[in-house]
Design an enzyme around this catalytic site. Structure first.
Site, mmCIF file in Angstrom:
data_model
loop_
_atom_site.group_PDB
_atom_site.id
_atom_site.type_symbol
_atom_site.label_atom_id
_atom_site.label_comp_id
_atom_site.label_asym_id
_atom_site.label_seq_id
_atom_site.Cartn_x
_atom_site.Cartn_y
_atom_site.Cartn_z
ATOM 1 N N GLY A 1 0.817 -1.059 -0.053
ATOM 2 C CA GLY A 1 0.069 0.025 0.002
ATOM 3 C C GLY A 1 1.028 1.128 0.039
ATOM 4 C CB THR B 1 5.019 -5.285 7.381
ATOM 5 O OG1 THR B 1 3.460 -5.664 8.156
ATOM 6 C CG2 THR B 1 4.753 -3.989 6.562
ATOM 7 C CB ILE C 1 15.347 -5.172 15.916
ATOM 8 C CG1 ILE C 1 16.062 -3.832 15.567
ATOM 9 C CG2 ILE C 1 14.945 -5.728 14.828
ATOM 10 C CD1 ILE C 1 15.077 -2.654 14.633
ATOM 11 C CG LEU C 2 9.697 -5.553 18.417
ATOM 12 C CD1 LEU C 2 8.189 -5.354 18.442
ATOM 13 C CD2 LEU C 2 10.203 -5.671 19.631
ATOM 14 C CB THR D 1 9.627 -8.846 9.750
ATOM 15 O OG1 THR D 1 9.858 -8.935 10.912
ATOM 16 C CG2 THR D 1 9.134 -10.444 9.126
ATOM 17 C CD GLU E 1 5.561 5.585 7.299
ATOM 18 O OE1 GLU E 1 5.273 6.511 6.670
ATOM 19 O OE2 GLU E 1 5.255 5.282 8.334
#
Ligand SMILES: Cc1cc2nc3c(=O)[nH]c(=O)nc-3n(C[C@H](O)[C@H](O)[C@H](O)COP(=O)(O)OP(=O)(O)OC[C@H]3O[C@@H](n4cnc5c(N)ncnc54)[C@H](O)[C@@H]3O)c2cc1C
Ligand code: SF4
Lengths: 330, 702
Positions: free
Chosen positions: B234, B463, B587-588, B592, B663
């Site tokens: 998107g 994502t 950073i989880l 990804t 972003e």
């Protein structure tokens, strides 16, 4: 997209008879250009005659080194054939510089030659375009023309022919074998497309019903090398901003034989005869190559946003001929 | 049951739906079969401004399979939308070329297309104004800019400080209109069941889609179900409902059948939003060591006459560098063009192209290394607000990035690094992106048969949201990640915020975390750690937690390094390598996260060298209407992109300690590339994109 009939031709003569009899009929080969244009409403045929099986899809090398290419040969197959890859790298390089792997697997030699311009107005039926709708005007002259022609254009149309393959074929002195209602004839690829003049809607010298059945490549002299250079906005999957195909034979430091064609600068692959003339017998140096390119490009009439094509074509020419002279490319 | 932390967070789990996507079994909006579905195809307006005076439908309705043609005269009446671009077919007025003038509905896709082609629309055309200029006479100061930021900010006295500065830089940067062009077009299947409406939609937030449909059609939100299970990208253009959602629902009501509508690629440009062009003037006054004393960032952009959207390009200059005197402003003009909207990092993305180019120019003017110059201007607190930073990893990113990239061997002289016919250059730029979070609700359930389910109407736009939410839940519950199932993408799940503003994981994860903690507590406290026979469900809402806000300025930071090569004969630019270092909290999921950073950087490469739409002044539309002419990077354009991050412990964010990462990868990437281009050829490229013709002109070939 309007409804249409579909027929699969069994042989070339049957295909010609079917299309010649119906003014609204079109040949369908790989369909990668025609079907797109049908979706856009640019083409609205009543009948599609599929020539995928009617036409030959083989490549034959003659004992003299000439080559006959069936018009249904896929772009990928042509690029991979030894007679092309080893002996005529210009053609192989041109094909591989075009479109994407998927498209090349589908696109045919005949369809590639007869693909239509990518001019944005030509593709948008809500806008005027002399080529699509004679007399409606040419918005590209004042509008978006960065990709369009600098040579041989008119104030009626500044479209370019987008094919990479055709540029290499023009430099290789290829001929198209054309079957029409009146029989068979050959047309040099470099003369297949017309310059727009006052009739941009007449894109080629073919008549309705004419079918390209084969493309012939004459034998190349043993000392001749060929190559193709293309400049584009992105590294792959983009039409040329400008391109150059050349065949060069150097003897004792001088140009013995040369054929040069420019792409993306005119409504046809542009055989650079003036440059060739200037080169014959000249020393095979960057200076002569540049002088020859300048001589050819002296005729260029760039528009507001496409003047860059002049130095670009010149630089591509010098680099390609220099590389060929030095043996960097075969 | 064990309650020791399974520590799912921080592990590179694969996307749970990855296999379904790779094998083609994951269904996107219009791929869902809806028995008896009809198909819709829009008829776009062919004037840039005016009114529809007549719609001739007889031929269209005579096409085989035609069912209906919706026009402004016969389309269902809608309540007034908050977003005026959704008032489709409600009036004869045409505000831009490509606006939907009619909608054809037919038995098949082909028939719908034929029906649409046969609709004849007559217009009363008015003169249009579509050419954006920074000196446009109708430029005005909006009340606020996108994301609610103030239009103008002044601190100290810019004019005097700039006039007195030893080094002065005054440069103007231009970015073109850019289009999001997600792989999956905007698409909807709508189906009515009495007064109930079921919709499958490709969007970045179906809670919002549900509310919008309920508002427009006067329905009880409970009677609207919006499902967006898989969404093929998107980049902001699906962040709010778009016209196809409303059109499909209208058409389905008219023909009393399910209706499928996927916007054709050529209509994405006029109908789904874009990043508006900007002209940004940056002035920096500094001392001879490059310490900034005055900074002005003044942006102009354009919007449509339908809806005001103002790209907040000057906002990053309120965050980045210490300067006692500062001015940041925005001006906008409404033109007869399609409405702009969100595109990956609105504001920061174009704004940081300008600011980070200017900082590079300043470094050159002062003879200071551009990494060092940025470090010298590091602020103690957020310059504009004076608030302390919750954490600020810019210097760490610059230092570590420079080390990994090999920056320190660099010869700063421009235009001297040759390799045959190529000129080489390297460049650096900083990145920043704010930390946003929105209130959400979530439910967590302990299943009687074992395992856990969490539900929240989040959207996974590719994502990996579904996967990461499962990881968050697993850690909050203290169970292994493979015992947790995360349900997302249905509006009958607890309400969630949009997948936008890089806030999804923070916002959704917060609610999931809260629900899971509560569930764990109740299981342990009330059930001795066991799951009761009927299972146990807990819901949580983070409205209060999120609204509590923070006294800190919260932003992610980063640094880009890039190496380019320029072909001096053709002007072609190719990127040799890019390296991005980021400081974005915890950073989880490294897998990804990496793909988000790389994706953002790739899009930044596109912005620098390839992408750009051209407004056709005569017709009032964007010339590049397909993916053959709107060039996004291909694999061959993208070098091996290296990504790294700084481990950042920030207790002021959310329970996971994360900042957004979707972003920031695009922010600053274009400037790093154009700064590298300057280093390569010795010319400043202040207008994007940098195409071969621009480079040839700079090399003096024209
Ligand atoms: C996104 C995209 C990018 C592209 N990029 C490039 C590029 O970089 N360089 C490049 O060169 N090309 C490019 N192409 C164009 C591509 O090469 C052509 O579409 C293809 O070669 C056409 O071949 P086809 O067999 O599919 O032709 P079709 O689409 O089947 O036919 C094209 C036309 O030729 C006519 N025709 C076909 N065969 C014959 C025949 N034997 N005799 C008479 N008439 C015939 C058809 O009636 C039709 O009018 C691109 C195309 C796309 C869609
Ligand atoms: S350049 Fe030719 S094809 Fe393009 S709009 Fe003009 S007439 Fe049409």
């Amino acid at each position: 997209m309007k409804g249409f009939d579909y027929r699969r031709a069994g042989d070339p003569a049957g295909a010609v008879a079917a299309v010649a009899a119906a003014p609204g009929a079109r040949y369908l080969a790989g369909g990668t250009n025609l079907v797109d244009l049908m979706k856009l409403g640019v083409e609205a045929p009543d009948l599609l005659v599929d020539v995928g099986r009617a036409l030959d899809d083989r490549i034959e090398e003659g004992p003299d080194g000439s080559v006959r290419i069936g018009a249904a040969v896929r772009n990928s197959d042509l690029a991979a054939h030894p007679a092309v890859r080893r002996r005529r790298p210009a053609l192989s390089q041109a094909l591989l510089a075009g479109a994407s792997g998927q498209l090349r697997n589908t696109a045919t030699v005949g369809g590639n030659l007869l693909q239509r311009t990518r001019c944005p107005y030509f593709q948008d039926i809500t806008k005027p375009c002399n080529r699509r709708d004679p007399g409606s005007g040419c918005p590209a002259v004042e509008g978006a023309h960065r990709d369009l022609a600098i040579l041989g254009a008119s104030d009626q149309c500044v479209a370019t022919h987008p094919s990479d393959m055709a540029v290499a074929l023009a430099a290789l002195d290829a001929e198209a074998v054309v079957l029409g209602t009146a029989g068979q004839r050959t047309v040099p690829v470099a003369e297949l497309h017309r310059l727009p003049g006052d009739h941009p809607e007449r894109e080629t010298v073919l008549e309705h019903g004419d079918l390209i059945t084969d493309v012939l490549l004459p034998a190349l002299p043993p000392g001749a090398r060929s190559g193709y250079r293309k400049a584009r906005d992105r590294a792959s999957y983009a039409f040329a901003l400008a391109s150059v195909a050349a065949v060069l034979e150097v003897r004792e430091g001088s140009v013995h034989r040369v054929a040069l064609a420019f792409g993306a600068v005119a409504a046809r692959p542009w055989r650079a005869r003036t440059a060739e003339e200037a080169l014959r017998g000249a020393p095979a140096t960057a200076e002569s190559f540049a002088r020859a390119a300048d001589a050819e490009l002296a005729a260029a009439r760039p528009l507001r946003d496409n003047g860059y094509k002049v130095p670009l074509t010149r630089n591509l020419t010098v680099r390609l001929l220099t590389d060929l002279a030095e043996g960097a490319s075969r | 049951m064990s309650t020791t932390s399974s520590r799912a967070l921080g592990t590179p789990l694969r996307r749970v739906e990855g296999r379904a996507k790779a094998t083609g079994t994951a269904r996107y909006a219009v791929e869902h079969s809806a028995p008896g579905a009809a198909y819709a195809w829009p008829v776009p307006a062919t004037v840039a401004r005016g009114a529809v005076t007549a719609v001739h439908c007889a031929d269209a309705l005579a096409e085989p399979g035609a069912l209906a043609v919706l026009t402004h005269e016969n389309a269902p009446r809608l309540r007034e939308p908050q977003d005026a671009t959704l008032a489709v077919l409600q009036s004869p007025e045409i505000a831009h070329r490509g606006q939907v003038a009619a909608l054809a509905v037919a038995e098949t896709l082909e028939a719908a297309r034929a029906c649409a082609a046969a609709v004849r629309v007559e217009y009363a055309q008015l003169p249009h104004d579509v050419v954006f200029r920074a000196d446009h006479p109708r430029l005005y100061a909006p009340e606020q800019v996108n994301a609610g930021y103030p239009t103008d900010r002044e601190r100290g006295g810019f004019d005097a400080a700039y006039a007195a500065a030893a080094v002065q830089l005054d440069a103007t940067y231009r970015t073109p209109p850019l289009h999001n062009h997600p792989m999956e077009p905007h698409a909807t299947v709508a189906e009515w069941d009495g007064s109930r409406l079921l919709v499958r939609d490709s969007d970045q937030g179906s809670s919002d889609a549900r509310r919008t449909l309920a508002d427009l059609f006067g329905l009880d939100p409970e009677d609207v179900l919006v499902v967006s299970e898989h969404v093929g990208g998107g980049f902001g253009s699906k962040g709010t409902p778009r016209p196809q959602l409303v059109l499909a629902a209208m058409a389905a009501r008219v023909v009393q059948r399910p209706v499928k509508l996927a916007l054709p690629r050529r209509l994405l440009a006029p109908l789904t939003g874009h990043r508006a062009p900007t002209v940004q003037r940056v002035r920096i006054g500094a001392d001879r060591d490059g310490r900034i004393t005055a900074l002005a960032h003044e942006s102009a952009t354009c919007t449509s006459t339908v809806r005001e959207f103002v790209e907040q390009s000057s906002v990053p200059s309120r965050v980045m560098y210490a300067s006692p005197n500062s001015r940041t402003t925005h001006r906008v003009v409404a033109l007869n063009l399609p409405s702009p909207s969100w595109m990956r990092a609105p504001g920061e993305c174009p704004g940081m192209f300008a600011l980070e180019s200017a900082v590079d120019e300043l470094a050159e003017a002062c003879g200071v290394d551009p990494v060092e110059l940025r470090i010298r201007n590091e602020p103690d607190a957020e310059p504009d607000s004076g608030r302390p930073f919750s954490s600020r990893g810019l210097v760490a990113c610059l230092r570590e990035g420079a080390r990994r990239f090999g920056w320190h061997d660099r010869d700063p002289r421009p235009g001297v690094h040759r390799e045959g016919g190529l000129l080489l250059g390297t460049g650096v730029a900083a990145a920043t992106y704010p930390v946003y979070a929105s209130p959400c609700a979530a439910e967590a359930r302990a299943e009687p048969g074992g395992g856990f389910t969490v539900g929240i109407n989040a959207t996974d736009i590719g994502t990996g949201a579904r996967t990461v939410l499962g990881q968050i839940a697993a850690d909050a519950l203290g169970v292994p990640a493979d015992t947790v199932r995360a349900l997302v993408g249905r509006s009958d799940l607890p309400r969630a915020s949009v997948a936008g503003g890089s806030s999804g994981t923070a916002s959704w994860g917060w609610a999931v975390h809260k629900a899971c903690r509560e569930l764990r507590l109740r299981l342990d406290r009330d059930h001795g750690g066991a799951v009761p026979p009927g299972g146990l469900t807990v819901t949580a809402d983070t409205t209060e937690d999120v609204r509590a806000g923070s006294e800190y300025a919260r932003h992610a930071f980063g640094a880009h390094f890039a190496e380019v090569q320029v072909d001096t004969g053709t002007g072609e630019v190719r990127v040799r390598r890019m390296l991005g270092m980021f400081a974005a909290g915890r950073i989880l999921n490294p897998r990804t996260a990496r793909s988000q950073f790389i994706g953002g950087m790739t899009m930044g490469l596109g912005m620098a060298l390839l992408e750009g739409s051209t407004v056709d002044p005569r017709f009032g539309d964007h010339v590049e209407a397909d993916l053959a002419s709107y060039h996004v990077p291909t694999c061959a354009d993208v070098p091996d992109i290296e990504v790294g991050w700084i481990d950042e412990e920030d207790p002021h964010l959310n329970p996971m300690g994360s900042k957004g990462i979707g972003e920031i990868g695009i922010v600053g990437a274009a400037a790093a590339l154009t700064n590298a281009l300057h280093h390569a050829v010795g010319h400043r490229f202040r207008t994007l994109p940098v195409h071969p013709d621009t480079v040839l002109a700079a090399l003096g070939a024209l």
